[in-house]
Write a protein that holds these residues in place. Structure first.
Motif, PDB file in Angstrom:
ATOM      1  N   GLY A   1       0.523  -1.203   0.267  1.00 53.75           N
ATOM      2  CA  GLY A   1       0.283  -0.312   0.143  1.00 53.75           C
ATOM      3  C   GLY A   1       0.993   1.017  -0.131  1.00 53.75           C
ATOM      4  O   GLY A   1       0.583   2.272  -1.135  1.00 53.75           O
ATOM      5  N   MET A   2       2.033   1.095   0.925  1.00 62.34           N
ATOM      6  CA  MET A   2       2.508   2.230   0.410  1.00 62.34           C
ATOM      7  C   MET A   2       3.202   2.294  -0.813  1.00 62.34           C
ATOM      8  O   MET A   2       2.988   4.025  -0.992  1.00 62.34           O
ATOM      9  CB  MET A   2       4.390   1.969   1.558  1.00 62.34           C
ATOM     10  CG  MET A   2       3.424   2.648   3.634  1.00 62.34           C
ATOM     11  SD  MET A   2       4.897   3.062   3.782  1.00 62.34           S
ATOM     12  CE  MET A   2       5.965   3.413   3.981  1.00 62.34           C
ATOM     13  N   LEU A   3       3.838   1.685  -1.126  1.00 63.10           N
ATOM     14  CA  LEU A   3       4.847   1.868  -1.942  1.00 63.10           C
ATOM     15  C   LEU A   3       3.370   2.198  -3.531  1.00 63.10           C
ATOM     16  O   LEU A   3       3.710   3.190  -4.598  1.00 63.10           O
ATOM     17  CB  LEU A   3       5.057   0.374  -2.702  1.00 63.10           C
ATOM     18  CG  LEU A   3       5.816  -0.183  -4.540  1.00 63.10           C
ATOM     19  CD1 LEU A   3       7.009   1.362  -4.284  1.00 63.10           C
ATOM     20  CD2 LEU A   3       6.306  -1.318  -4.922  1.00 63.10           C
ATOM     21  N   LEU A   4       2.623   2.061  -3.777  1.00 63.18           N
ATOM     22  CA  LEU A   4       1.163   2.091  -4.730  1.00 63.18           C
ATOM     23  C   LEU A   4       1.328   3.161  -4.224  1.00 63.18           C
ATOM     24  O   LEU A   4       1.120   4.416  -5.124  1.00 63.18           O
ATOM     25  CB  LEU A   4       0.273   1.421  -4.550  1.00 63.18           C
ATOM     26  CG  LEU A   4       0.507  -0.105  -4.741  1.00 63.18           C
ATOM     27  CD1 LEU A   4      -0.870  -1.036  -4.811  1.00 63.18           C
ATOM     28  CD2 LEU A   4       0.703  -0.434  -6.201  1.00 63.18           C
ATOM     29  N   THR A   5       0.965   3.692  -3.484  1.00 61.67           N
ATOM     30  CA  THR A   5       0.522   5.419  -2.882  1.00 61.67           C
ATOM     31  C   THR A   5       1.703   6.446  -3.245  1.00 61.67           C
ATOM     32  O   THR A   5       1.427   7.195  -4.049  1.00 61.67           O
ATOM     33  CB  THR A   5       0.590   5.303  -1.057  1.00 61.67           C
ATOM     34  OG1 THR A   5      -1.240   4.732  -0.539  1.00 61.67           O
ATOM     35  CG2 THR A   5       0.053   7.044  -0.962  1.00 61.67           C
TER      36      THR A   5
END
Length: 540
Positions: free
Chosen positions: A364-368
């Motif tokens: 999720g952090m990477l996608l954001t």
């Protein structure tokens, strides 16, 4: 640093009695000096408390010299019966008549994460309660407590109560200004700019240490910019556990379609493309069996774009446990600051093999970040098994291009062999060749389903065997060592000593290839070389 202090005093002027500041340990002295100087200009007292000795000090600065004066007003308990006694300073600051700024170090580990340890939990809850009371009690009292540490993560139950500011990596412009103030006047503005560009991704304290180390290295033919670049590479490896490569020439056998796409990406970096509001893709997935050259092709793409390459094993984040998200946040901040860089996530799918909550949070952090970033960084991720990846990772707008990196065809194996043979046998350099077409056909037939890594291993084994045959005993080294000449028979002998993965694990490899074909674009064109199976004359 000036920006950080400015943000801090803006929050203080807004009557915030509690502020969290994230600053790396190596910048601690510089921050304290800047903060103390600013307090002196504003006629504000500045204090610091450290967990190390549980003492309170007044910070003072005389010119550029920072000094600490121990305060007698704070008298900690000599005998500490419970852990809470080590944080008596929180009660003291709530009720003392002293005013100004109090810097507290060593608090974050207790208030940043949940724990199942009952003793730790009770202490953490006591500290949180004391901080909340301090915030309420000291409102409009001209007292501010600053929580200082390299990781200013806060647990969700108090994150909303404590504003947080972070010291970012300096821009190239700020580095340039700093270098002008510390380097001798013998360095030209062009040289300083080169050193500044090589230093991007380091804090000013790191740059100063790196400069001292680089200047001490007495290699005249290497510029200071190259020396500081080497210092940065070593630093990033220690801090982030990554490999950092400057763009360099890498020969790749095949994969012309994928390389062609990256040449288009390079055109999107031009001012003309930006005038049309065209942007680089956010990410590229390389899908295929192990050993097919995904890592090597990432280095070739780095060369095409002229971007440095950061290589990270994605699954390594799982080993950081509760620190994983912090580590990822710092790394993505580094990528953003460098700006034009390729972030290569090796074995990306292995980071999701556990299918646990940590993997989902990291994804999720990477996608954001990929969705919201404004830097011109490109993420390249290599994948063996697409089944492990969450579906949202492979949709359009996340990884814009997906390439299938397949087993090399005859023409590609021919090119790969020549690249590696040229490392040992000069006859294969600069387009040279030492084998006949028939010899090549035999070698390519015997290495059917071998991947690039296995071909490299075959050539290295053959070169070692050739050397040992030429020199059965140690002989004195002459001015010009005898040239190795690797024969077809030595290559075929080396081939017999390996069992290719695509044969040994044929079922697994074919499943990988089939799934990659459904999702990815081909990275290589149809083989049209003279060694293509379609070019075999069955009537000769």
């Amino acid at each position: 640093m000036a920006d950080l202090v400015s943000q801090l005093f803006n929050l203080i002027e807004q009557q915030n009695p509690l502020v969290a500041v994230e600053s790396p340990s190596q910048e601690r002295i510089r921050l304290l000096e800047k903060l103390t100087s600013e307090c002196a200009l504003r006629n504000i007292n500045c204090y610091i408390w450290m967990l190390e000795d549980d003492q309170l000090y007044r910070l003072q600065i005389d010119g550029q010299q920072l000094s600490l004066e121990q305060l007698s007003e704070y008298k900690p308990n000599t005998f500490k019966n419970v852990r809470e006694d080590y944080f008596e300073v929180l009660r003291f600051w709530k009720t003392t008549s002293l005013q100004g700024i109090l810097i507290l170090e060593g608090i974050f580990p207790w208030i940043s994460q949940a724990t199942i340890d009952s003793d730790f939990f009770l202490t953490a809850e006591w500290i949180k309660s004391a901080l909340i009371n301090l915030k309420l009690y000291n409102q409009n009292s001209h007292k501010t407590a600053i929580l200082l540490g390299p990781n200013a993560s806060l647990s969700s139950d108090i994150a909303a109560l404590i504003p947080t500011i972070t010291q970012e990596l300096p821009t190239v412009e700020k580095i340039n200004v700093h270098l002008e103030s510390i380097l001798p006047t013998t360095y030209s503005s062009i040289e300083i700019n080169e050193i500044a560009n090589a230093s991007v991704g380091m804090y000013l304290a790191d740059i100063e240490i790196g400069l001292r180390s680089a200047i001490a290295v007495e290699i005249q033919e290497v510029s200071l910019a190259d020396k500081i670049s080497n210092e940065k590479i070593n630093l990033l490896k220690r801090v982030y556990n990554i490999e950092f490569f400057q763009p360099s020439a890498h020969a790749v056998g095949g994969l012309e379609l994928m390389q062609g796409v990256f040449k288009k990406y390079k055109r999107l970096l031009t001012p003309l493309a930006k005038a049309y509001n065209l942007k680089l893709p956010k990410g590229v997935l390389l899908v295929g069996p192990p050993g097919t050259g995904k890592s090597h092709s990432a280095k070739a793409c780095s060369q095409i774009l002229g971007f440095p390459l950061i290589v990270l094993e994605w699954s390594s984040f799982r080993s950081y446990g509760n620190q994983a998200e912090y580590k990822l946040k710092k790394l993505l901040g580094l990528v953003d600051r460098i700006n034009r860089v390729l972030l290569y996530l090796d074995d990306f799918d292995k980071g999701f093999a556990g299918d646990d909550d940590l993997s989902r949070r990291l994804a999720g952090m990477l996608l954001t970040w990929m969705q919201e970033r404004t830097s011109e960084a490109i993420v390249i991720a290599s994948v063996n098994n697409l089944d492990y990846l969450p579906p949202e990772l492979t949709r359009a707008g996340r990884f814009d291009d997906i390439f299938k990196v397949d087993l090399p065809n005859n023409g590609e194996r021919y090119e790969i062999f020549k690249i590696h043979l040229g490392r040992f046998d000069q006859r294969f350099l600069n387009g040279g060749d030492a084998f006949t077409e028939q010899e090549w056909r035999r070698l390519l037939k015997e290495t059917h389903r071998c991947v690039g890594a296995e071909i490299q291993n075959i050539v290295e084994r053959a070169a070692a065997n050739t050397f040992c045959a030429m020199f059965p005993t140690d002989v004195p080294l002459t001015n010009e060592p005898t040239v190795l000449e690797i024969t077809l028979s030595s290559l075929l002998e080396a081939r017999q000593n390996i069992n290719p993965l695509a044969i040994r694990e044929a079922d697994k490899v074919e499943r990988m290839r089939n799934k990659a074909s459904l999702q990815g674009l081909p990275s290589s064109p149809v083989d049209d070389s003279v060694y293509s199976n379609g070019n075999v004359n069955i009537f000769s």
